[in-house]
Design an enzyme around this catalytic site. Structure first.
Site, mmCIF file in Angstrom:
data_model
loop_
_atom_site.group_PDB
_atom_site.id
_atom_site.type_symbol
_atom_site.label_atom_id
_atom_site.label_comp_id
_atom_site.label_asym_id
_atom_site.label_seq_id
_atom_site.Cartn_x
_atom_site.Cartn_y
_atom_site.Cartn_z
ATOM 1 N N ASP A 40 0.860 -1.194 0.000
ATOM 2 C CA ASP A 40 0.000 0.000 0.000
ATOM 3 C C ASP A 40 0.897 1.245 0.000
ATOM 4 O O ASP A 40 2.025 1.176 -0.485
ATOM 5 C CB ASP A 40 -0.955 -0.063 1.202
ATOM 6 C CG ASP A 40 -2.239 0.704 0.935
ATOM 7 O OD1 ASP A 40 -2.152 1.891 0.581
ATOM 8 O OD2 ASP A 40 -3.333 0.136 1.074
ATOM 9 N N HIS A 70 2.138 2.075 -3.169
ATOM 10 C CA HIS A 70 1.214 3.045 -3.754
ATOM 11 C C HIS A 70 1.735 4.475 -3.697
ATOM 12 O O HIS A 70 0.990 5.420 -3.897
ATOM 13 C CB HIS A 70 -0.156 2.942 -3.085
ATOM 14 C CG HIS A 70 -0.853 1.636 -3.368
ATOM 15 N ND1 HIS A 70 -2.100 1.334 -2.901
ATOM 16 C CD2 HIS A 70 -0.455 0.551 -4.092
ATOM 17 C CE1 HIS A 70 -2.449 0.122 -3.314
ATOM 18 N NE2 HIS A 70 -1.468 -0.379 -4.021
#
Ligand SMILES: *[C@@H]1O[C@H](CO)[C@@H](O)[C@H](O)[C@H]1NC(C)=O
Ligand SMILES: *[C@@H]1O[C@H](CO)[C@@H](O)[C@H](O)[C@H]1NC(C)=O
Ligand SMILES: CC(=O)N[C@H]1CO[C@H](CO)[C@@H](O)[C@@H]1O
Length: 399
Positions: A216, A239
């Site tokens: 993430d 991310h």
């Protein structure tokens, strides 16, 4: 070399010989044994070290040690170091954590803390990720974070690794003047919600010379963050470095002073990102965001402001985000985009972005889904230097 060695080492030896070095509290002295549980031993070592009136070092030696769940609490009477040389391993089954609402390791209210030693915090997240559906299911089981720092001041975390956390690797809340240096975060690209370092409601946090590979956000920045310096961080997979998501909590506080410099993103979903929810109550300001000297290697969205952030259709787009973004500079960003939309500045209709300055962007797209492009709404950037591709040049810009 020899001279340098003498100069450095002799005073150090003298220091130790004089008995003025930090006192050592090795978990072995408190019954901590390799391949066995150390909750009690580490807790006892910490308590004694924390009560010492001179600087102290708690040592977790080389080897693998099992830890179910622990809170290390201050305030301590003098500076304290937690030296992790070996691996501290969480139970793989998170239902074994005694308090399912708490983090794996929580450190609270410590001033002048150092975490060091070259060791690993192993969250053993593989089983937990398979069960994590929090992206889609708001009623999901909340998984424990790996390391939680609450109200820590004037402290350094260096030369340690957080690996395979069940959830966010590191959570920093209510902290002031804390530096993460040569910190490593490591988890696979497909691990769920394993943000590398989440910072919020803190002031003066630095993340330097750090490698973050996760599923993430590499670094996520929550509300109330002031003065965050991110330098020489290499991110990917993951991310990217994200401010947000923000907006859902009516009492969220402003974010100000985010400096991202000399970083590299490789095969990440985003590079630099700001995301806010539409149809959400918070009216805060996000201001003073500065990004420079950044390399993008095959990044899906190298530069992205998304004020219509609404994953899994969890919200409605009908009323715009009330959050205002201002004083943002983006300078010297080079490399390759994995999507044709290399720059996307989608600001809020209710609070258009202000004072956005973009300079020296040079991004290429080598895929076959059309020409490289940019997308802009509710923003009128000023430009310095070169922009390749031309940014906000097409008619799609509205204001
Ligand atoms: C890891 O850290 C996060 C953030 O504090 C926490 O939510 C999570 O429960 C922690 N625990 C484990 C075992 O990863
Ligand atoms: C910040 O913390 C570091 C590490 O403990 C310390 O050396 C430094 O003096 C602190 N800075 C301020 C302004 O207190
Ligand atoms: C991404 C980037 O610009 N990295 C540079 C950061 O600074 C070091 C030292 O100055 C360089 O070696 C890196 O190439």
């Amino acid at each position: 070399m020899a001279l340098k060695f003498t100069l450095l080492v002799l005073p150090l030896l003298a220091h130790i010989v004089n008995g003025q070095g930090p006192a050592t509290f090795d978990i072995g002295k408190y019954g901590g044994k390799p391949n066995a549980n150390i909750d009690q031993a580490l807790s006892s070592a910490w308590k004694e070290a924390c009560a010492a009136t001179t600087p102290s070092t708690v040592v977790v030696p080389k080897g693998t040690f099992l830890l179910n769940q622990l809170t290390l609490a201050g305030p301590c009477k003098a500076p304290i170091e937690l030296q992790v040389q070996g691996t501290i391993r969480a139970p793989s089954d998170y239902t074994l954590l005694p308090d399912k609402n708490a983090e794996w390791i929580t450190i609270n209210y410590v001033d002048h803390l150092t975490i060091s030693g070259g060791g690993v915090f192993d969250g053993q997240g593989k089983e937990a990720w398979a069960k994590n559906d929090c992206g889609k299911n708001p009623k999901c089981v909340k998984l424990p974070l790996n390391l939680s720092f609450n109200f820590i001041t004037n402290s350094i975390v260096r030369d340690v690794t957080s690996q395979d956390s069940k959830n966010f690797h590191v959570n920093v809340i209510g902290c002031k003047n804390v530096t993460f240096q040569q910190f490593t975060v490591s988890a696979p690209a497909d691990s769920i919600n394993t943000d590398g370092i989440h910072v919020a409601k803190s002031e003066g946090i630095s993340v330097l010379d750090t490698v973050i590979k996760t599923g993430d956000d590499c670094i996520s920045i929550g509300d109330g963050m002031k003065e965050l310096h991110i330098e020489r961080v290499s991110c990917g997979p993951g991310h990217g470095i994200s401010v947000g998501s923000l907006g859902k909590g009516a009492t969220e506080e402003d974010v100000a002073g985010i400096y991202v410099k000399n970083c590299t993103f490789t095969d990440t979903q985003n590079g630099i990102r700001v995301k806010t929810w539409p149809s959400a109550p918070a009216k805060l300001q996000i201001t003073d965001l500065h990004y420079e000297d950044i390399i993008m290697n095959n990044v899906e969205n190298p530069i992205i402001i998304d004020q219509e952030y609404c994953p899994w259709n969890q919200c409605k787009l009908d009323s715009p985000s009330l959050i205002k973004i201002s004083k943002m500079t983006v300078n010297n960003i080079k490399g390759t985009a994995a999507n044709p939309v290399a720059v996307s500045l989608v600001c809020s209709k209710a609070a258009p972005c202000e004072n956005v300055e973009v300079g020296d962007v040079d991004l290429a797209y080598s895929g076959n889904q059309g020409p490289i492009s940019t997308k802009c709404s509710n923003v009128k950037p000023t430009f310095v230097g070169k922009q390749n591709p031309p940014i906000c040049a097409n008619a799609a810009q509205s204001s």
